[in-house]
Design a protein around this motif. Structure first.
Motif, PDB file in Angstrom:
ATOM      1  N   SER A  52      -3.406  11.464   4.768  1.00  0.00           N
ATOM      2  CA  SER A  52      -4.545  12.447   5.251  1.00  0.00           C
ATOM      3  C   SER A  52      -5.733  12.086   4.453  1.00  0.00           C
ATOM      4  CB  SER A  52      -4.138  13.980   4.873  1.00  0.00           C
ATOM      5  OG  SER A  52      -4.115  14.204   3.366  1.00  0.00           O
ATOM      6  N   SER A  53      -5.807  11.014   3.887  1.00  0.00           N
ATOM      7  CA  SER A  53      -7.100  10.544   3.301  1.00  0.00           C
ATOM      8  C   SER A  53      -8.243  10.548   4.099  1.00  0.00           C
ATOM      9  CB  SER A  53      -6.941   9.079   2.753  1.00  0.00           C
ATOM     10  OG  SER A  53      -8.077   8.445   2.414  1.00  0.00           O
ATOM     11  N   VAL A  54      -9.393  10.824   3.760  1.00  0.00           N
ATOM     12  CA  VAL A  54     -10.462  10.759   4.645  1.00  0.00           C
ATOM     13  C   VAL A  54     -11.589   9.645   4.265  1.00  0.00           C
ATOM     14  CG1 VAL A  54     -10.558  13.148   5.613  1.00  0.00           C
ATOM     15  CG2 VAL A  54     -11.671  12.776   3.352  1.00  0.00           C
ATOM     16  N   GLU A  98      -5.840   5.911  -6.962  1.00  0.00           N
ATOM     17  CA  GLU A  98      -5.736   5.815  -5.694  1.00  0.00           C
ATOM     18  C   GLU A  98      -4.661   4.722  -5.263  1.00  0.00           C
ATOM     19  OE1 GLU A  98      -9.266   6.235  -3.236  1.00  0.00           O
ATOM     20  OE2 GLU A  98     -10.260   7.000  -4.780  1.00  0.00           O
ATOM     21  N   GLY A  99      -3.632   4.691  -5.892  1.00  0.00           N
ATOM     22  CA  GLY A  99      -2.705   3.650  -5.520  1.00  0.00           C
ATOM     23  C   GLY A  99      -2.664   2.324  -6.087  1.00  0.00           C
ATOM     24  N   THR A 100      -3.819   1.994  -6.748  1.00  0.00           N
ATOM     25  CA  THR A 100      -4.102   0.598  -7.109  1.00  0.00           C
ATOM     26  C   THR A 100      -3.516   0.156  -8.482  1.00  0.00           C
ATOM     27  OG1 THR A 100      -6.339   1.560  -8.380  1.00  0.00           O
ATOM     28  CG2 THR A 100      -6.369   0.746  -6.177  1.00  0.00           C
ATOM     29  N   GLY A 139     -10.150   6.149   4.073  1.00  0.00           N
ATOM     30  CA  GLY A 139      -9.581   5.031   4.504  1.00  0.00           C
ATOM     31  C   GLY A 139      -8.705   4.253   3.526  1.00  0.00           C
ATOM     32  N   GLY A 140      -8.446   5.356   2.475  1.00  0.00           N
ATOM     33  CA  GLY A 140      -7.367   4.802   1.360  1.00  0.00           C
ATOM     34  C   GLY A 140      -5.931   4.604   1.519  1.00  0.00           C
ATOM     35  N   ALA A 141      -5.623   5.307   2.602  1.00  0.00           N
ATOM     36  CA  ALA A 141      -4.180   4.810   3.101  1.00  0.00           C
ATOM     37  C   ALA A 141      -4.173   4.503   4.526  1.00  0.00           C
ATOM     38  CB  ALA A 141      -3.492   6.319   3.297  1.00  0.00           C
ATOM     39  N   GLY A 148     -18.497  23.697   2.713  1.00  0.00           N
ATOM     40  CA  GLY A 148     -17.712  23.252   1.711  1.00  0.00           C
ATOM     41  C   GLY A 148     -17.252  24.353   0.615  1.00  0.00           C
ATOM     42  N   HIS A 149     -17.265  23.937  -0.783  1.00  0.00           N
ATOM     43  CA  HIS A 149     -16.360  24.735  -1.524  1.00  0.00           C
ATOM     44  C   HIS A 149     -17.623  25.263  -2.768  1.00  0.00           C
ATOM     45  CE1 HIS A 149     -13.036  22.751   0.274  1.00  0.00           C
ATOM     46  NE2 HIS A 149     -13.298  21.693  -0.393  1.00  0.00           N
ATOM     47  N   ILE A 150     -18.377  26.066  -2.358  1.00  0.00           N
ATOM     48  CA  ILE A 150     -19.677  26.383  -2.807  1.00  0.00           C
ATOM     49  C   ILE A 150     -19.345  26.996  -4.192  1.00  0.00           C
ATOM     50  CG2 ILE A 150     -19.737  28.795  -1.892  1.00  0.00           C
ATOM     51  CD1 ILE A 150     -22.792  28.360  -1.647  1.00  0.00           C
ATOM     52  N   LEU A 169       0.774  -1.343   0.126  1.00  0.00           N
ATOM     53  CA  LEU A 169       0.052  -0.041  -0.041  1.00  0.00           C
ATOM     54  C   LEU A 169       0.998   1.357   0.140  1.00  0.00           C
ATOM     55  CD1 LEU A 169      -2.939   1.303   0.116  1.00  0.00           C
ATOM     56  CD2 LEU A 169      -2.506   1.410   2.410  1.00  0.00           C
ATOM     57  N   PRO A 170       0.859   1.933  -1.370  1.00  0.00           N
ATOM     58  CA  PRO A 170       1.816   3.142  -0.941  1.00  0.00           C
ATOM     59  C   PRO A 170       0.876   4.364  -0.176  1.00  0.00           C
ATOM     60  CG  PRO A 170       0.745   2.800  -3.510  1.00  0.00           C
ATOM     61  CD  PRO A 170       0.132   1.731  -2.495  1.00  0.00           C
ATOM     62  N   ILE A 171       1.712   5.067   0.592  1.00  0.00           N
ATOM     63  CA  ILE A 171       1.197   6.001   1.272  1.00  0.00           C
ATOM     64  C   ILE A 171       1.920   7.254   1.259  1.00  0.00           C
ATOM     65  CG2 ILE A 171      -0.176   4.735   3.043  1.00  0.00           C
ATOM     66  CD1 ILE A 171       2.431   5.137   5.120  1.00  0.00           C
ATOM     67  N   GLY A 172       1.215   8.449   1.360  1.00  0.00           N
ATOM     68  CA  GLY A 172       1.851   9.582   1.265  1.00  0.00           C
ATOM     69  C   GLY A 172       1.590  10.338   3.095  1.00  0.00           C
ATOM     70  N   ALA A 173       0.837  11.336   3.067  1.00  0.00           N
ATOM     71  CA  ALA A 173       0.887  12.036   4.312  1.00  0.00           C
ATOM     72  C   ALA A 173      -0.226  11.294   5.166  1.00  0.00           C
ATOM     73  CB  ALA A 173       0.567  13.181   4.250  1.00  0.00           C
TER      74      ALA A 173
HETATM   75  C1  LIG Z   1      -7.854  18.673   7.155  1.00  0.00           C
HETATM   76  C2  LIG Z   1      -8.141  18.195   5.417  1.00  0.00           C
HETATM   77  C3  LIG Z   1      -8.452  18.746   4.587  1.00  0.00           C
HETATM   78  C4  LIG Z   1      -8.839  18.201   3.459  1.00  0.00           C
HETATM   79  N1  LIG Z   1      -9.004  18.971   2.304  1.00  0.00           N
HETATM   80  C5  LIG Z   1      -8.950  18.284   0.838  1.00  0.00           C
HETATM   81  C6  LIG Z   1      -9.455  19.128  -0.315  1.00  0.00           C
HETATM   82  O1  LIG Z   1      -9.467  20.382   0.001  1.00  0.00           O
HETATM   83  N2  LIG Z   1      -9.376  18.574  -1.227  1.00  0.00           N
HETATM   84  C7  LIG Z   1      -9.142  17.329  -1.483  1.00  0.00           C
HETATM   85  O2  LIG Z   1      -9.107  16.758  -2.601  1.00  0.00           O
HETATM   86  N3  LIG Z   1      -8.851  16.753  -0.326  1.00  0.00           N
HETATM   87  C8  LIG Z   1      -8.702  16.901   0.904  1.00  0.00           C
HETATM   88  N4  LIG Z   1      -8.341  16.095   1.929  1.00  0.00           N
HETATM   89  C9  LIG Z   1      -7.993  14.719   1.749  1.00  0.00           C
HETATM   90  C10 LIG Z   1      -6.539  14.516   1.462  1.00  0.00           C
HETATM   91  O3  LIG Z   1      -5.707  15.496   2.043  1.00  0.00           O
HETATM   92  C11 LIG Z   1      -6.225  14.312   0.013  1.00  0.00           C
HETATM   93  O4  LIG Z   1      -6.961  13.136  -0.662  1.00  0.00           O
HETATM   94  C12 LIG Z   1      -4.864  14.071  -0.314  1.00  0.00           C
HETATM   95  O5  LIG Z   1      -4.615  14.323  -1.626  1.00  0.00           O
HETATM   96  C13 LIG Z   1      -4.094  12.854   0.056  1.00  0.00           C
HETATM   97  O6  LIG Z   1      -2.867  13.202   0.072  1.00  0.00           O
HETATM   98  P1  LIG Z   1      -1.665  12.166   1.192  1.00  0.00           P
HETATM   99  O7  LIG Z   1      -0.518  12.444   0.805  1.00  0.00           O
HETATM  100  O8  LIG Z   1      -2.010  12.497   2.402  1.00  0.00           O
HETATM  101  O9  LIG Z   1      -2.249  10.773   0.555  1.00  0.00           O
HETATM  102  P2  LIG Z   1      -2.542   9.613   1.448  1.00  0.00           P
HETATM  103  O10 LIG Z   1      -3.690   9.778   2.436  1.00  0.00           O
HETATM  104  O11 LIG Z   1      -1.408   8.827   2.174  1.00  0.00           O
HETATM  105  O12 LIG Z   1      -3.107   8.400   0.214  1.00  0.00           O
HETATM  106  C14 LIG Z   1      -4.442   8.595  -0.345  1.00  0.00           C
HETATM  107  C15 LIG Z   1      -4.362   7.446  -1.397  1.00  0.00           C
HETATM  108  O13 LIG Z   1      -3.399   7.623  -2.295  1.00  0.00           O
HETATM  109  C16 LIG Z   1      -2.609   6.585  -2.577  1.00  0.00           C
HETATM  110  N5  LIG Z   1      -1.207   6.943  -2.645  1.00  0.00           N
HETATM  111  C17 LIG Z   1      -0.636   7.917  -1.819  1.00  0.00           C
HETATM  112  N6  LIG Z   1       0.787   8.201  -2.527  1.00  0.00           N
HETATM  113  C18 LIG Z   1       0.571   7.633  -3.575  1.00  0.00           C
HETATM  114  C19 LIG Z   1       1.753   7.181  -4.486  1.00  0.00           C
HETATM  115  N7  LIG Z   1       2.912   7.932  -4.225  1.00  0.00           N
HETATM  116  N8  LIG Z   1       1.633   6.558  -5.480  1.00  0.00           N
HETATM  117  C20 LIG Z   1       0.509   5.867  -5.680  1.00  0.00           C
HETATM  118  N9  LIG Z   1      -0.707   5.922  -4.781  1.00  0.00           N
HETATM  119  C21 LIG Z   1      -0.480   6.854  -3.714  1.00  0.00           C
HETATM  120  C22 LIG Z   1      -2.630   5.913  -1.478  1.00  0.00           C
HETATM  121  O14 LIG Z   1      -2.601   4.530  -1.457  1.00  0.00           O
HETATM  122  C23 LIG Z   1      -4.355   6.061  -0.989  1.00  0.00           C
HETATM  123  O15 LIG Z   1      -5.116   5.280  -1.598  1.00  0.00           O
HETATM  124  C24 LIG Z   1      -8.301  16.619   3.296  1.00  0.00           C
HETATM  125  C25 LIG Z   1      -7.906  15.943   4.468  1.00  0.00           C
HETATM  126  C26 LIG Z   1      -7.945  16.731   5.550  1.00  0.00           C
HETATM  127  C27 LIG Z   1      -7.346  15.633   6.727  1.00  0.00           C
END
Ligand SMILES: Cc1cc2nc3c(=O)[nH]c(=O)nc-3n(C[C@H](O)[C@H](O)[C@H](O)COP(=O)(O)OP(=O)(O)OC[C@H]3O[C@@H](n4cnc5c(N)ncnc54)[C@H](O)[C@@H]3O)c2cc1C
Length: 535
Positions: free
Chosen positions: A70-72, A228-230, A74-76, A445-447, A64-68
């Motif tokens: 911050s997925s809301v 989404e990393g799939t 459960g993708g990460a 939200g983003h009206i 499972l690739p992960i970044g920060a």
């Molecule tokens: C406070 C808050 C505000 C937010 N606001 C927004 C917003 O305004 N707009 C918005 O779209 N989202 C928003 N989000 C959701 C989130 O920030 C985004 O989805 C963001 O793009 C996820 O980035 P991440 O690095 O945290 O990825 P992660 O959460 O780590 O991963 C998300 C998905 O991407 C995949 N992935 C991650 N890195 C890679 C890689 N290098 N290669 C392949 N797959 C990968 C993972 O497997 C997972 O499925 C918000 C979240 C929070 C907590």
């Protein structure tokens, strides 16, 4: 340009990076911002190079690739297998005129700081600036300013992707397109992967993060953006950037009724679109309008966020708008205050702020508007913190209810978008659907995009069940309105979002996505369970 691409071996043959299986290394990595319970992983690896990513992926059964995280959705959140953290892939380098290449693990705020030093910026950033660019690309994230700048997809010019077999794809926008008869061919060391784009029709809305992109002659790069990393691990990406913006102001507008607020949004959107079409230097140029409903305002008052940010929201306010207004370079605070003070005087000099004030006056909200002038970053930040106080306060209430009332209580929220001319209908639908079920809820939200996040404030597990039922009902209606019930957060492992994906494209559409996944990742090793189950 063709429909075939040849994958290459990684740049070096190296040993896979170590997999740390210790509880300490995994602590804090077993959930993302969705806070789904039960996350578990065999270990975590932190590769430093494309070759290490490839070596890891080719030797693991499930990654499972992960970044920060911050997925809301459960993708990460891991469900077994190895976590591939991208946090050491942090190089940033110029890649041609107004192009930068960044490692997948570069946080957006680090990218923006680097770009600022070069007099540029990356426009379509989502609200959470700690997200990594790889995650942003993987979710086709969008932000407040999607209204002006669009979502992530069109800003990505190139991707380097490691496939499940360990081969590497160098994808450049414009280089590989689907052939109407044959789809795509990806030539790997172990065989040729053939697949066709999905035949479902994507909704024509500014943001949609709902499984695989599909269009008859689509660009292959677009398949990996939002996957989404799939389908592969994004190692680095090349983005387009803009010269640093001129001046900007923010306005906090208290509207006495929801309909008055919606009328202001309609007027500002129309005026901005006219400004862009006519390239009018004197025109209103809004990049984003955020919105908080009355229940959000109650939450802010209960939590003291308004006082904490020194903001007075009139008690009669039904809808609060936060507008980002772009202004000509060189506009100072003094110039802005003069323009506002004289806006309604006969013979006032024409300009964006004068016209902005006239729109607000015409809708009766000029006197209930506060401006953070250009350069007043402290006040602008306070406005933003006020806006962020709504999700923070609602999420805290959900967590409290889970602890105090029932541990099955969970965040019950949607992320839907409709074409803007159906926005009023969507809001009426939310209000009616929640009221019929006797639910407490808040909407923000983003009206300016027609994209909001309705959130249930649950008092019992029954509220969560009723809220989920309402979301499915809303999803069906939003699809009928020509919108997307999955706007910007993606699908992830959320069973509700996966149900919305089926509702959008039908079982057939999801089968077409599965066929793409099976062709590109035949061992089903990358992010299994994200977007849809294997079956
Ligand atoms: C406070 C808050 C505000 C937010 N606001 C927004 C917003 O305004 N707009 C918005 O779209 N989202 C928003 N989000 C959701 C989130 O920030 C985004 O989805 C963001 O793009 C996820 O980035 P991440 O690095 O945290 O990825 P992660 O959460 O780590 O991963 C998300 C998905 O991407 C995949 N992935 C991650 N890195 C890679 C890689 N290098 N290669 C392949 N797959 C990968 C993972 O497997 C997972 O499925 C918000 C979240 C929070 C907590």
């Amino acid at each position: 340009m063709g429909h075939t691409i040849r994958a290459r071996p990684p740049r070096e043959q190296v040993a896979p990076p170590g997999i740390d299986r210790s509880p300490e290394a995994l602590a804090g990595r077993l959930e993302d911002a969705a806070h789904f319970p039960g996350g578990h992983a065999d270990g975590i690896a932190r590769p430093r190079t494309e070759s290490e990513v490839a070596a890891l992926v080719s030797t693991c059964a499930s990654v499972l690739p992960i970044g920060a995280q911050s997925s809301v959705t459960g993708g990460a959140t891991p469900a077994g297998g190895v976590l591939l953290s991208t946090d050491r892939l942090t190089a940033i380098e110029p890649a041609g005129p107004r192009r930068y290449r960044a490692g997948a693990g570069v946080p957006l705020d680090a990218l923006q700081s680097r770009l600022a030093a070069d007099g540029c910026w990356y426009a379509p950033a989502p609200t959470y600036t700690g997200a990594f660019v790889g995650g942003v690309a993987a979710t086709n994230a969008a932000g407040a300013a999607t209204f002006k700048y669009g979502a992530t997809r069109p800003w990505i010019e190139a991707l380097t992707v490691v496939l499940g077999c360990g081969d590497v794809l160098d994808l450049e926008r414009g280089a590989v397109h689907a052939d109407p008869a044959h789809g795509f061919e990806v030539v790997c060391a172990h065989g040729i992967r053939r697949f066709r784009p999905g035949r479902y029709v994507m909704p024509g809305v500014p943001k949609c993060s709902a499984g695989y992109y599909a269009a008859a002659e689509m660009d292959l790069i677009d398949l990996f953006i939002g996957a989404e990393g799939t389908l592969g691990v994004i190692v680095d990406l090349t983005v387009r950037v803009l010269p640093a913006p001129g001046a900007a102001a923010s306005a906090l507008i208290s509207c006495p009724t929801e309909s008055a607020g919606l009328a202001v949004v309609h007027a500002l959107r129309d005026a901005s679109q006219q400004t862009w079409a006519e390239k009018d230097p004197l025109g209103i140029d809004v990049s984003a309008i955020e919105h908080l409903d009355q229940r959000c305002l109650e939450v802010l008052r209960e939590d003291g966020v308004d006082r904490g940010q020194s903001v007075t929201i009139p008690g009669s306010t039904e809808l609060l708008l936060l507008v980002q207004l772009e202004l000509p370079a060189g506009t100072t605070a003094a110039m802005a205050y003069d323009a506002v003070a004289g806006a309604l005087e006969p013979g006032a000099p024409d300009g964006p702020l004068m016209r902005f004030c006239q729109v607000l006056a015409a809708h009766g909200v000029l006197d209930s508007t506060e401006l953070a002038a250009p350069g007043d970053s402290r006040r602008a930040h306070q406005f933003l913190m006020l806006r962020e106080g709504a999700p923070v306060g609602v999420n805290r209430r959900v967590g409290d209810a889970r602890r105090r009332i029932d541990d099955r209580i969970d965040k019950t929220a949607a992320d839907m978008i409709v074409p803007f001319d159906r926005f009023d209908d969507m809001m009426a639908m939310y209000r009616d659907g929640y009221a019929r079920r006797g639910l407490d809820y808040a909407i923000w939200g983003h009206i300016s995009d027609g994209n909001v996040h309705p959130n249930v404030i649950p008092r019992s597990y029954a509220d969560v069940v009723a809220g989920r039922e309402a979301i499915l009902e809303f999803g069906r209606e939003v699809v009928r309105m020509g919108g997307s019930p999955l706007a910007e957060h993606g699908v992830g492992r959320s069973s509700l979002k996966q149900a919305l994906l089926r509702l959008m494209y039908g079982d057939k559409g999801v089968e077409q996505m599965r066929a793409i996944k099976a062709a590109l990742d035949p061992d089903w090793k990358l992010a299994p369970g994200v977007l849809f189950a294997r079956q």
